[in-house]
Design an enzyme around this catalytic site. Sequence first.
Site, short mmCIF file in Angstrom:
data_model
loop_
_atom_site.label_atom_id
_atom_site.label_comp_id
_atom_site.label_asym_id
_atom_site.label_seq_id
_atom_site.Cartn_x
_atom_site.Cartn_y
_atom_site.Cartn_z
N MET A 72 38.33 57.27 11.66
CA MET A 72 39.19 56.10 11.32
C MET A 72 38.39 54.71 11.09
O MET A 72 37.23 54.54 11.79
CB MET A 72 39.88 55.63 12.69
N ASN A 98 38.38 51.51 11.66
CA ASN A 98 38.65 50.24 12.24
C ASN A 98 37.50 49.25 11.79
O ASN A 98 36.38 49.65 11.97
CB ASN A 98 38.59 50.56 13.77
N HIS A 145 36.33 51.97 3.12
CA HIS A 145 37.52 51.42 3.60
C HIS A 145 36.95 49.93 3.95
O HIS A 145 38.08 49.24 4.00
CB HIS A 145 38.05 52.33 4.70
N GLU A 171 44.12 54.83 0.53
CA GLU A 171 43.62 56.08 0.85
C GLU A 171 43.32 57.12 -0.56
O GLU A 171 42.31 57.61 -0.50
CB GLU A 171 44.32 57.08 1.67
N HIS A 177 33.32 57.71 3.08
CA HIS A 177 34.78 57.31 2.95
C HIS A 177 35.30 56.22 4.09
O HIS A 177 35.94 55.14 3.57
CB HIS A 177 35.64 58.50 3.37
N GLU A 178 34.89 56.45 5.25
CA GLU A 178 35.14 55.16 6.28
C GLU A 178 34.55 54.11 5.99
O GLU A 178 35.19 52.91 6.28
CB GLU A 178 35.03 55.83 7.73
#
Length: 883
Positions: free
Chosen positions: A271, A273, A309, A328, A305-306
């Site tokens: 995730m 965050n 983001h 995504e 990937h994270e």
Amino acid sequence: MPDSSTPPRTIRLADYRLPDFLIDAVDLAFDLREDGATVTSRLTMRRNPATSDPAAPLVLDGQDLKLTGIALDGEALGANRYTVDAEHLTVTDLPGVFTLDITTEIAPQQNTTMQGLYTSGGNFCTQCEAEGFRHITYYLDRPDILARYTTTIVADKAKYPVLLSNGNPVETTDLGGGRHRAKWEDPFPKPSYLFALVAGDLVAVEDSFTTRSGRDIALKIFTRRGDHTKVDHAMRALKASMAWDEQVYGFEYDLDLFMIVAVSDFNMGAMENKGLNIFNTALVLASRETATDGDFQRVESVVAHEYFHNWTGNRITCRDWFQLSLKEGLTVFRDQEFSGDMNSRPVQRITDVRRLRAIQFPEDGGPIAHPIRPESYIEINNFYTPTVYEKGAEVIRMIHTLIGPERYRKGMDLYVARHDGQAATCENFVAAMEDASGTDLKLFRRWYSQAGTPEIVVEDSWDDAAGRYSLTLRQSTGPTPGQPDKQPLHIPFALGLLDAQGRDLPVRLAGEAAPAAGTRVLSLTAAEQRFDFDGLAARPVPSLFRGFSAPIKLAPQPRDRLAFLFAHDSDPFNRWEAGQQLATQLLLEGVAARKAGQDWRLDAEFVAAIGRLLDDPALDAAFIAEATALPGESFLADQMRVIDVEGIHAVREAARLAVATALRDRLLAVYRANDDHGPFDVSAAAVGKRALKNAALSYLGLLRDDAEATALVLAQARGAQTMTDVLAALTVLRDRDIPERAQVLQDFYDRWQDEPLVIDKWFALQATSSLPGTLDAIRALTRHPAFTLRNPNRARALISSLAMGNPLHFHAADGAGYAFLADQVLALNAANPQLAARILVPLGRWQRHDPGRQAAMQAQLDRILAAPDLSRDVYEIAAKSRA
């Protein structure tokens, strides 16, 4: 929770409306205790000037909360000013600008859903995407509410010495009495789904990264004690990701600190965050002894990937959850490109397409098919799907292909300039690409709203007198739920033309000046379209949809053409693809022959072609490993109108044995040539050598009467120094009914029983065995002391490995596999509905099976739908699957 007689409310994109209130700042205070937690929030709010109702009440989302206090501008509210129900707190008679103080009690230690604040391994952690924040406090829990957060955490200092949240640390205080406090401030507005908190006894591995502007960023990866030795690879991947994002996109990290926390109980992979990424341990921990090369590559990919983001997801988020692919799909494309640059680019593309075909194509052809931007949902957790992620990435890739890398980069720059700090839509992204490139993408937008996989038929002709070659393409997309009629799509068509020696020719449309030889990207925009090419001395061989330039199914090509391309195509993906399609035709012929009671043998020339690949020193080892592997059983099933489960398995195994028998000596030579015992590394070259060695072993292990081959497998299973090699040998042994099998598996368990991620592999191995009695063995494993449904990784290792990775036994004719899966879904329904819904999906793919299997699958779906207190997550998947 609903049941089949009370279907839950459907959320529709068409019903989106702006919020009546905005939140500018959130001040959160957490008092963490062993018997629960108290959460106090102060919301600085105002009415939204863009909405038209100045008297609208404030409706906040909240679930599983005990409200203990509420005050408006410092004054406690009377009971006549607010109402509370199971999912909302509603407050009336509010001014234009105000602060709202809310205090709630929650029970993280009893939270098995792993949404909101819960405990894992004795530590507190959060998962708020998509709608987990409402399990922490009352809030406008929607992605278009962006606010600045300040978070204060108070906890026992001995038990929870590490207190983390988003942003930068601003205070740490010893409160006495064994308790302490930490305060964090995040200067960037964010939606609630990006909130994170971690409190626990954790160890940090630290490093730093200097940005291109000269800022030093502190990097920290937190793990439980003992796991800190397995994060070096993740840290290298993080630093490589930061450098790549600066170089390729110009994106520089914006906080002073970037943190990752590894959590053992986590429904998702990871995730993003803001500043505090929370990871499933499976996607951050890796060592030579405990992780395969595939694990190392997944860690690298997911860390990237994270991190990516931060800009495509955090700095620019999505307006509503229907826009999920905006962040995504885009970020999957970015991590795929990063992985291509870090490793073998052709093999990365093959891996991505193999995954797309294995998990997304069946979804696109099944009862839960949906566009990458769906029109409706019941439970948003159910739309974290391969369509949104993998097909969403292919849609971004098609834009990149159509407009080219330079104009794509200009489009990204424009997208960020327009929408940084905003909640955006898919239309915003496409508009930026159009405006920056000058390309009309109006027709292309259909990819966002139309479900299904397009099928392309190609016919060619040659005019010898004119030197003109013609291709006629016809596209069609079959009906999907709610979309019976399909419109033509804008499909990028990457084309190469080869001469008789396999050399690339110029791809010149009739009337054009001669371009350079190589790949040409054309646009297919109509249901039927013809392309004429001139300036050719002889009929060329077409290489169609090079690099898999669009997520389509191409109708079978002539076998001689496929054999030629398999031997000569300069496009690595299409060379691999030609071999896969040729093998598919041969294997499906074998399935048909078996059903008709006829003899069948694998074509000797195809076997010889595999042998030539093994002998080609010019080819990348990883590519050879991919090109010599036969199509998987699930892919073959996807090519059949009515799936022959047993036939596919029998014919594919016979074909593999034929290759192994004919090429035994060459396979043994390849194995020995690539059996490198030097220092361990995960470079593309080293990974490729291990991949090719183990590809050879997978064939040799089929030679059941070959004592040398069996000894090789057993020696590698018992003595290999890397998990890659050990698992490759165990994968052979899982399907071999020999006396040593049970002892080798037990020895593996005994050695690694204290390493949860390795034991997940042990469960998955046995769940994917083709041996008789596998389902009984799986049932017995559910009673094993190491098995628990509480841990999502463990549940997926056994249950999903059967349902997704073992078609022979999951689709057993007596329906036992379906009943087993339904049992697990019902067992998980209340405790972890999100996980229950995800493992349920394979049960809905009944439409192309024989009548007996269809009835058995439908019966289990009916059984699930009839269960009391069915969660929204499970109800939605089961109801759509049964329709």
